[in-house]
Write a protein that holds these residues in place. Structure first.
Motif, PDB file in Angstrom:
ATOM      1  N   ALA A  16       0.621  -1.600   0.139  1.00 30.03           N
ATOM      2  CA  ALA A  16      -0.320  -0.244   0.453  1.00 30.03           C
ATOM      3  C   ALA A  16       0.781   1.011  -0.088  1.00 30.03           C
ATOM      4  O   ALA A  16       0.566   2.733  -0.153  1.00 30.03           O
ATOM      5  CB  ALA A  16      -0.711   0.200   1.217  1.00 30.03           C
ATOM      6  N   MET A  17       2.279   1.157   0.737  1.00 27.07           N
ATOM      7  CA  MET A  17       3.213   2.346   0.291  1.00 27.07           C
ATOM      8  C   MET A  17       3.229   3.155  -0.989  1.00 27.07           C
ATOM      9  O   MET A  17       3.340   4.700  -1.033  1.00 27.07           O
ATOM     10  CB  MET A  17       4.415   1.650   0.865  1.00 27.07           C
ATOM     11  N   PRO A  18       3.234   2.161  -1.836  1.00 25.16           N
ATOM     12  CA  PRO A  18       3.341   2.929  -2.685  1.00 25.16           C
ATOM     13  C   PRO A  18       2.236   3.938  -3.638  1.00 25.16           C
ATOM     14  O   PRO A  18       2.565   5.258  -4.431  1.00 25.16           O
ATOM     15  CB  PRO A  18       3.111   1.954  -4.135  1.00 25.16           C
ATOM     16  N   LEU A  19       0.937   3.821  -3.111  1.00 30.35           N
ATOM     17  CA  LEU A  19      -0.363   4.626  -2.957  1.00 30.35           C
ATOM     18  C   LEU A  19       0.028   6.050  -2.164  1.00 30.35           C
ATOM     19  O   LEU A  19      -0.439   6.903  -2.692  1.00 30.35           O
ATOM     20  CB  LEU A  19      -1.006   3.969  -3.110  1.00 30.35           C
ATOM     21  N   ALA A  20       0.875   6.357  -1.093  1.00 30.19           N
ATOM     22  CA  ALA A  20       1.048   7.051  -0.500  1.00 30.19           C
ATOM     23  C   ALA A  20       2.030   7.810  -0.623  1.00 30.19           C
ATOM     24  O   ALA A  20       1.817   8.819  -0.563  1.00 30.19           O
ATOM     25  CB  ALA A  20       0.751   6.408   0.883  1.00 30.19           C
ATOM     26  N   PHE A  21       3.139   7.576  -1.383  1.00 27.84           N
ATOM     27  CA  PHE A  21       4.029   8.451  -1.401  1.00 27.84           C
ATOM     28  C   PHE A  21       4.848   7.424  -2.703  1.00 27.84           C
ATOM     29  O   PHE A  21       6.277   6.929  -2.878  1.00 27.84           O
ATOM     30  CB  PHE A  21       5.809   7.262  -0.781  1.00 27.84           C
ATOM     31  N   ALA A  22       4.143   7.360  -3.753  1.00 23.35           N
ATOM     32  CA  ALA A  22       4.691   7.205  -5.414  1.00 23.35           C
ATOM     33  C   ALA A  22       5.213   8.547  -5.615  1.00 23.35           C
ATOM     34  O   ALA A  22       4.996   9.608  -5.518  1.00 23.35           O
ATOM     35  CB  ALA A  22       3.341   6.711  -5.948  1.00 23.35           C
ATOM     36  N   LEU A  23       5.933   7.618  -6.461  1.00 22.20           N
ATOM     37  CA  LEU A  23       6.973   8.648  -7.549  1.00 22.20           C
ATOM     38  C   LEU A  23       5.522   9.413  -7.760  1.00 22.20           C
ATOM     39  O   LEU A  23       4.646   9.055  -8.638  1.00 22.20           O
ATOM     40  CB  LEU A  23       7.862   7.920  -8.614  1.00 22.20           C
ATOM     41  N   PRO A  24       6.558  10.350  -9.102  1.00 22.23           N
ATOM     42  CA  PRO A  24       5.527  11.837 -10.189  1.00 22.23           C
ATOM     43  C   PRO A  24       4.978  10.452 -11.618  1.00 22.23           C
ATOM     44  O   PRO A  24       6.079  10.023 -10.980  1.00 22.23           O
ATOM     45  CB  PRO A  24       6.162  12.816  -9.735  1.00 22.23           C
ATOM     46  N   SER A  25       3.985  11.231 -11.606  1.00 23.13           N
ATOM     47  CA  SER A  25       2.969   9.891 -12.693  1.00 23.13           C
ATOM     48  C   SER A  25       3.253  10.975 -13.624  1.00 23.13           C
ATOM     49  O   SER A  25       3.889  11.960 -13.876  1.00 23.13           O
ATOM     50  CB  SER A  25       1.867  10.505 -12.784  1.00 23.13           C
ATOM     51  N   SER A  26       3.633  10.461 -14.827  1.00 24.51           N
ATOM     52  CA  SER A  26       4.262  11.195 -16.363  1.00 24.51           C
ATOM     53  C   SER A  26       2.556  11.568 -16.164  1.00 24.51           C
ATOM     54  O   SER A  26       2.894  12.350 -17.681  1.00 24.51           O
ATOM     55  CB  SER A  26       4.215   9.698 -16.738  1.00 24.51           C
ATOM     56  N   GLN A  27       1.857  12.049 -16.012  1.00 27.58           N
ATOM     57  CA  GLN A  27       0.258  12.809 -16.497  1.00 27.58           C
ATOM     58  C   GLN A  27       0.649  14.062 -15.311  1.00 27.58           C
ATOM     59  O   GLN A  27       0.550  15.027 -15.688  1.00 27.58           O
ATOM     60  CB  GLN A  27      -0.932  12.612 -15.425  1.00 27.58           C
ATOM     61  N   SER A  41       9.428  25.980 -20.634  1.00 27.83           N
ATOM     62  CA  SER A  41       9.673  24.467 -20.158  1.00 27.83           C
ATOM     63  C   SER A  41       9.263  23.873 -19.233  1.00 27.83           C
ATOM     64  O   SER A  41       8.840  23.571 -18.507  1.00 27.83           O
ATOM     65  CB  SER A  41      10.998  24.857 -19.491  1.00 27.83           C
ATOM     66  N   VAL A  42       8.313  22.580 -19.956  1.00 23.63           N
ATOM     67  CA  VAL A  42       8.037  21.755 -19.768  1.00 23.63           C
ATOM     68  C   VAL A  42       9.072  20.297 -19.499  1.00 23.63           C
ATOM     69  O   VAL A  42       8.821  19.674 -20.892  1.00 23.63           O
ATOM     70  CB  VAL A  42       6.699  21.877 -20.573  1.00 23.63           C
ATOM     71  N   PHE A  43       8.952  19.777 -17.819  1.00 26.88           N
ATOM     72  CA  PHE A  43       9.231  18.309 -17.810  1.00 26.88           C
ATOM     73  C   PHE A  43       8.053  17.343 -17.258  1.00 26.88           C
ATOM     74  O   PHE A  43       7.506  17.617 -17.112  1.00 26.88           O
ATOM     75  CB  PHE A  43      10.544  18.362 -16.966  1.00 26.88           C
ATOM     76  N   ASP A  44       8.853  16.438 -17.753  1.00 28.53           N
ATOM     77  CA  ASP A  44       8.359  15.008 -17.416  1.00 28.53           C
ATOM     78  C   ASP A  44       9.101  14.454 -16.067  1.00 28.53           C
ATOM     79  O   ASP A  44      10.175  13.968 -16.052  1.00 28.53           O
ATOM     80  CB  ASP A  44       8.316  13.709 -18.128  1.00 28.53           C
ATOM     81  N   PRO A  45       8.201  15.034 -14.573  1.00 30.30           N
ATOM     82  CA  PRO A  45       9.017  13.830 -13.609  1.00 30.30           C
ATOM     83  C   PRO A  45       8.351  13.454 -13.349  1.00 30.30           C
ATOM     84  O   PRO A  45       9.903  13.067 -12.569  1.00 30.30           O
ATOM     85  CB  PRO A  45       8.341  15.010 -12.114  1.00 30.30           C
ATOM     86  N   SER A  46       8.410  12.030 -13.736  1.00 32.41           N
ATOM     87  CA  SER A  46       8.217  10.873 -14.408  1.00 32.41           C
ATOM     88  C   SER A  46       9.702  10.170 -14.693  1.00 32.41           C
ATOM     89  O   SER A  46      10.088   8.565 -13.998  1.00 32.41           O
ATOM     90  CB  SER A  46       7.200   9.963 -14.187  1.00 32.41           C
ATOM     91  N   THR A  47       9.969  10.717 -15.454  1.00 34.70           N
ATOM     92  CA  THR A  47      10.732  10.418 -16.131  1.00 34.70           C
ATOM     93  C   THR A  47      12.387  11.064 -16.386  1.00 34.70           C
ATOM     94  O   THR A  47      13.369  11.112 -16.947  1.00 34.70           O
ATOM     95  CB  THR A  47      11.060  10.417 -17.822  1.00 34.70           C
ATOM     96  N   ASN A  48      12.260  12.687 -15.501  1.00 33.57           N
ATOM     97  CA  ASN A  48      13.178  13.138 -15.600  1.00 33.57           C
ATOM     98  C   ASN A  48      13.728  13.435 -16.880  1.00 33.57           C
ATOM     99  O   ASN A  48      15.176  13.555 -16.944  1.00 33.57           O
ATOM    100  CB  ASN A  48      14.563  12.918 -14.176  1.00 33.57           C
ATOM    101  N   THR A  49      13.224  14.469 -17.847  1.00 33.47           N
ATOM    102  CA  THR A  49      13.267  14.543 -19.214  1.00 33.47           C
ATOM    103  C   THR A  49      12.131  15.944 -19.801  1.00 33.47           C
ATOM    104  O   THR A  49      11.111  16.008 -18.653  1.00 33.47           O
ATOM    105  CB  THR A  49      12.973  13.055 -20.005  1.00 33.47           C
ATOM    106  N   LEU A  50      12.867  16.521 -20.209  1.00 33.39           N
ATOM    107  CA  LEU A  50      12.312  17.941 -20.588  1.00 33.39           C
ATOM    108  C   LEU A  50      11.490  17.641 -22.475  1.00 33.39           C
ATOM    109  O   LEU A  50      11.858  17.306 -23.025  1.00 33.39           O
ATOM    110  CB  LEU A  50      13.087  18.255 -21.882  1.00 33.39           C
ATOM    111  N   VAL A  51      10.414  17.636 -22.019  1.00 35.72           N
ATOM    112  CA  VAL A  51       9.152  17.137 -22.655  1.00 35.72           C
ATOM    113  C   VAL A  51       9.726  18.051 -23.702  1.00 35.72           C
ATOM    114  O   VAL A  51       9.297  17.957 -25.236  1.00 35.72           O
ATOM    115  CB  VAL A  51       7.864  17.578 -22.128  1.00 35.72           C
ATOM    116  N   GLY A  52       9.401  18.860 -23.764  1.00 40.61           N
ATOM    117  CA  GLY A  52       9.227  20.254 -24.661  1.00 40.61           C
ATOM    118  C   GLY A  52       9.367  21.804 -24.321  1.00 40.61           C
ATOM    119  O   GLY A  52       8.864  21.990 -22.663  1.00 40.61           O
ATOM    120  N   GLN A  53       9.611  22.922 -25.135  1.00 39.03           N
ATOM    121  CA  GLN A  53       8.922  24.385 -24.508  1.00 39.03           C
ATOM    122  C   GLN A  53       7.455  24.605 -25.244  1.00 39.03           C
ATOM    123  O   GLN A  53       7.631  24.879 -26.268  1.00 39.03           O
ATOM    124  CB  GLN A  53       9.681  24.545 -24.693  1.00 39.03           C
ATOM    125  N   ILE A  54       7.863  25.779 -24.344  1.00 41.23           N
ATOM    126  CA  ILE A  54       6.358  26.678 -24.827  1.00 41.23           C
ATOM    127  C   ILE A  54       6.778  27.599 -25.599  1.00 41.23           C
ATOM    128  O   ILE A  54       7.740  28.717 -24.047  1.00 41.23           O
ATOM    129  CB  ILE A  54       5.154  26.968 -24.199  1.00 41.23           C
TER     130      ILE A  54
END
Length: 463
Positions: A16-27, A41-54
């Motif tokens: 159950a712990m991951p539900l309370a302390f889950a890593l950031p989601s791809s959403q 700059s727009v980043f995806d915190p689930s993969t620590n990557t730059l998605v792109g820029q506005i």
């Protein structure tokens, strides 16, 4: 039997712990306001990557044409309570831009008064308040029509506003006046003005239980704590040179404060006890500025103003675990969970528009001066931003790069002994010319128009 039940209960608890302390989601998304490239700059915190820029405008200095219509100095950020709208404040073009987080599309824009700094939505999401730091008021905007509804008079230079979640009070710090204004949201009247330790506060944040606000004092390197019930100052913490922003994270049942110290290239971690104590100092990239925590406190995200990107801290170990390249000179940074309800969230984004920066730290040869230089390639020419501190007030200084006999530029300090300037030109060609000079590879800061001489230099890069 009891042993089996205890074992089953333990296994259930572990899963159950991951539900309370889950890593950031791809959403989820992390956004930075990139002041020099005029991008978000727009980043995806689930993969620590730059998605792109506005892209909201051209990179500096390509913003000076009389026909230019883009944004200038993309700087501040806030978001709506439903996480569907990102508001971006541009200090040079005096605007608040409203962006749909699901599609990265600009859906509206409001022009306000001179040099707005930050903005945020009220607790019910029905209004967006933008502090107009270059003047003395808050612009109240309808986020549906993108029109200014009214103005709230404040002290000169309001720096940021945040709202208590009960919807009753707004807290406004100032960048020119040593006060905090407490505003009744319904009546839009100031109900109390609190005196604080210095006039330059660019940022405030609520503690997770909303019992306190912590505000930074960039000019004197301090943080002030204010009780949100008594509306009184409860403490002042000496934090360090160029104290920028702060965030909170819950770690092992305790709430800790993470404070970006730009002049020391560190994030300092404090307890939130009655007497706050420094418990960790985390080395970072160049000039940490914006900072925000994921909703579950599992990650802390930090913008690198001179590093042109973002770093990720694991609060369990207080170490940087990722560095991601982003836009030029990121200022504000926010984390928005469930920003992208479906899809990859790449709509209306462009690839990274800028290259990596080069950073140089200056060291005093005489006196107590401090400084740093960041160079950014603009194609044919370069932009070299020089920041000097703790020098003689109202005094001119010249900067020489890589043994060159001619100064790259000069600066005049203000009454506090600080100066900042951006020098644009063929810096690499000047550097090549001085490559065989006695001081090749060094940067020298000379007082006045003195010729370059390491023995007489006020500051240098030499160890």
């Amino acid at each position: 039997m009891n042993t089996n039940k205890q074992l089953i209960a333990a296994v259930v608890a572990v899963f159950a712990m991951p539900l309370a302390f889950a890593l950031p989601s791809s959403q989820d998304r992390v956004y930075t306001a990139d002041q020099n490239s005029n991008t978000v700059s727009v980043f995806d915190p689930s993969t620590n990557t730059l998605v792109g820029q506005i892209r909201l405008g051209n990179p500096r200095p390509d913003v000076l044409s009389p026909l230019y219509k883009g944004e200038i100095n993309v700087h501040g950020m806030g978001f709506s309570p439903d996480h569907k709208t990102l508001m971006v404040i541009s200090t040079g073009s005096n605007s608040a831009t409203f962006i749909d987080t699901a599609t990265n599309k600009v859906k509206g824009k409001t022009y306000v008064g001179r040099s707005p700094h930050e903005g945020f939505f009220t607790a019910d999401g029905k209004e967006a308040w933008v502090v107009v730091r270059g003047e003395d008021y808050i612009s109240v905007i309808d986020p549906q029509t993108f029109r200014e509804k009214e103005r709230i008079q404040t002290e000169v230079g309001p720096g940021m506003v945040q709202f208590h979640p009960d919807g009753k009070l707004a807290f406004v710090v100032s960048s020119f006046t040593p006060t905090v204004d407490i505003i009744d949201v319904k009546s839009k009247k100031i109900i109390k003005r609190i005196t604080v330790t210095s006039p330059f506060s660019p940022f405030l944040q609520f503690s997770p239980d909303y019992s306190e606000i912590w505000m930074t004092h960039k000019d004197v390197g301090k943080v002030t704590r204010i009780d949100t019930r008594t509306l009184e100052v409860t403490g002042v913490i000496d934090t360090g040179f160029i104290t920028n922003h702060l965030a909170f994270a819950k770690v092992n049942g305790k709430t800790l404060a993470y404070v970006t110290i730009g002049g020391e290239n560190v994030v300092k971690v404090y307890t939130t006890d009655k007497d706050a104590k420094l418990v960790a100092t985390i080395p970072t990239g160049a000039l940490p500025h914006g900072i925000w925590t994921s909703d579950d406190s599992n990650r802390v995200f930090v913008g690198m103003e001179n590093g042109d990107g973002m770093q990720v801290i694991d609060p369990a170990t207080n170490r940087v675990i990722a560095t991601i390249a982003g836009g030029q000179a990121p200022q504000a940074l926010v984390y928005i969970s469930h920003a992208v309800p479906q899809g990859d969230g790449k709509e209306n984004l462009v690839p990274r528009t800028n290259k990596d920066s080069v950073n140089v730290q200056l060291r005093p040869k005489q006196g107590e001066g401090r400084g740093f230089i960041v160079s950014r390639n603009l194609g044919v020419v370069d932009a070299v931003e020089v920041s000097l501190f703790k020098l003689k007030p109202n005094t001119e200084y010249s900067v020489y790069l890589n043994g060159a006999s001619a100064a790259t530029g000069s600066l005049v300090t203000n009454a506090q002994g600080m100066a900042n300037a951006t020098m644009i030109g063929p810096v690499r060609e000047l550097a090549k010319e001085g490559a065989k000079a006695p001081h090749a590879g060094e940067v020298l800061v000379m007082e006045g128009h003195d010729s370059p001489d390491a023995a007489k230099a006020i500051m240098t890069t030499a160890r």
